[in-house]
Design a protein around this motif. Structure first.
Motif, mmCIF file in Angstrom:
data_model
loop_
_atom_site.group_PDB
_atom_site.id
_atom_site.type_symbol
_atom_site.label_atom_id
_atom_site.label_comp_id
_atom_site.label_asym_id
_atom_site.label_seq_id
_atom_site.Cartn_x
_atom_site.Cartn_y
_atom_site.Cartn_z
ATOM 1 N N CYS A 182 -7.033 1.553 3.726
ATOM 2 C CA CYS A 182 -6.657 2.915 3.339
ATOM 3 C C CYS A 182 -7.583 3.449 2.249
ATOM 4 O O CYS A 182 -7.940 4.630 2.246
ATOM 5 N N TYR A 183 -8.000 2.575 1.334
ATOM 6 C CA TYR A 183 -8.948 2.981 0.289
ATOM 7 C C TYR A 183 -10.239 3.479 0.932
ATOM 8 O O TYR A 183 -10.750 4.553 0.594
ATOM 9 N N CYS A 193 0.831 -1.196 0.000
ATOM 10 C CA CYS A 193 0.000 0.000 0.000
ATOM 11 C C CYS A 193 0.870 1.251 0.000
ATOM 12 O O CYS A 193 1.907 1.308 0.650
ATOM 13 N N TRP A 194 0.416 2.235 -0.740
ATOM 14 C CA TRP A 194 1.106 3.525 -0.840
ATOM 15 C C TRP A 194 1.189 4.219 0.513
ATOM 16 O O TRP A 194 2.115 4.970 0.777
ATOM 17 N N TYR A 195 0.202 3.969 1.399
ATOM 18 C CA TYR A 195 0.090 4.702 2.665
ATOM 19 C C TYR A 195 0.503 3.911 3.897
ATOM 20 O O TYR A 195 0.751 4.495 4.945
ATOM 21 N N CYS A 196 0.536 2.587 3.813
ATOM 22 C CA CYS A 196 0.918 1.765 4.965
ATOM 23 C C CYS A 196 1.713 0.560 4.455
ATOM 24 O O CYS A 196 2.107 0.544 3.294
ATOM 25 N N VAL A 254 -3.269 0.679 -3.142
ATOM 26 C CA VAL A 254 -3.621 0.842 -1.734
ATOM 27 C C VAL A 254 -4.282 -0.420 -1.189
ATOM 28 O O VAL A 254 -4.854 -1.214 -1.942
ATOM 29 N N LYS A 310 -9.738 6.853 2.755
ATOM 30 C CA LYS A 310 -9.618 7.967 1.799
ATOM 31 C C LYS A 310 -10.966 8.267 1.146
ATOM 32 O O LYS A 310 -11.308 9.428 0.934
ATOM 33 N N CYS A 339 -6.095 9.253 -8.601
ATOM 34 C CA CYS A 339 -5.801 10.549 -7.994
ATOM 35 C C CYS A 339 -5.754 11.628 -9.069
ATOM 36 O O CYS A 339 -5.429 11.365 -10.224
ATOM 37 N N GLU A 397 -4.724 14.132 -5.082
ATOM 38 C CA GLU A 397 -5.886 13.866 -4.226
ATOM 39 C C GLU A 397 -6.721 12.724 -4.792
ATOM 40 O O GLU A 397 -6.993 12.684 -5.991
#
Length: 192
Positions: A181-182, A141-144, A177, A185, A154, A158
């Protein structure tokens, strides 16, 4: 006995580099490979399989007019590799099935499983239903640090959750992701 393989992953999971690696391995052994890619993905030019790390190879562009079976009968490759297989339609996947079952030529198709809204692409749906072997190409995942299973679209950095199913793009348009996280967001997104 030949098989139909579907290897899927999110954006940025290394599908195209895997296609190029497998093609190289066949060719290094003196074997013939037919490399196909959808005409829909024209980011790097029509008929090109290009990896984000800079490797590329010319391929045959699959469009509505291409007779893949006649091509396979004429060329008699040891293997057919298909990049961007999610953009195939159900009938084209049916032709790949016939190539495997009737011509005894293995086909390895690579693509996304689902779009940025979590909906299956037509080609992916047909491949998931019919493939002899289904394999996931994993990334994080891009965030975790969890496994990415979703593609998040995006715009200007964003997340967005509306639009046409197909919008060609790379890192500027999509990030891989995890489901958590999806969902977070999407919950926090400005509603259009």
């Amino acid at each position: 006995m030949a098989k139909l393989y579907f290897r899927y992953g999110t954006m940025n999971s290394g599908k195209s580099i895997e296609v190029l690696r497998v093609a190289h391995n066949y060719e290094e052994q003196g074997k013939k490979v037919l490399l196909l890619t959808s005409v829909v993905d024209d980011r790097f030019g029509v008929g090109k399989v290009t990896s984000r790390i800079g490797m590329d190879k010319t391929a045959i562009a699959v469009d509505a007019q291409l007779d893949m079976r006649a091509l396979a009968e004429r060329e008699r490759p040891n293997c057919i590799l298909v990049d961007e297989a999610q953009f195939l339609n159900k009938e084209q996947v049916g032709v790949l099935i016939d190539i495997v079952d009737e011509l005894d030529i293995p086909v390895i198709a690579y693509g996304l499983r689902a779009d940025f809204m979590g909906q299956l692409f037509e080609g992916s749906n047909a491949l998931l239903a019919a493939a002899d072997t289904i394999e996931e190409i994993k990334t994080v995942c891009w965030y975790c640090d969890k496994k990415a299973i979703m593609n998040m679209r995006c715009k200007d950095g964003e997340p967005i959750f509306h639009g046409e199913q197909i919008q060609i793009g790379g890192n500027e348009s999509y990030v891989p992701v995890c489901r958590k996280c999806y969902a977070a967001k999407r919950k926090n997104a400005v509603h259009e």
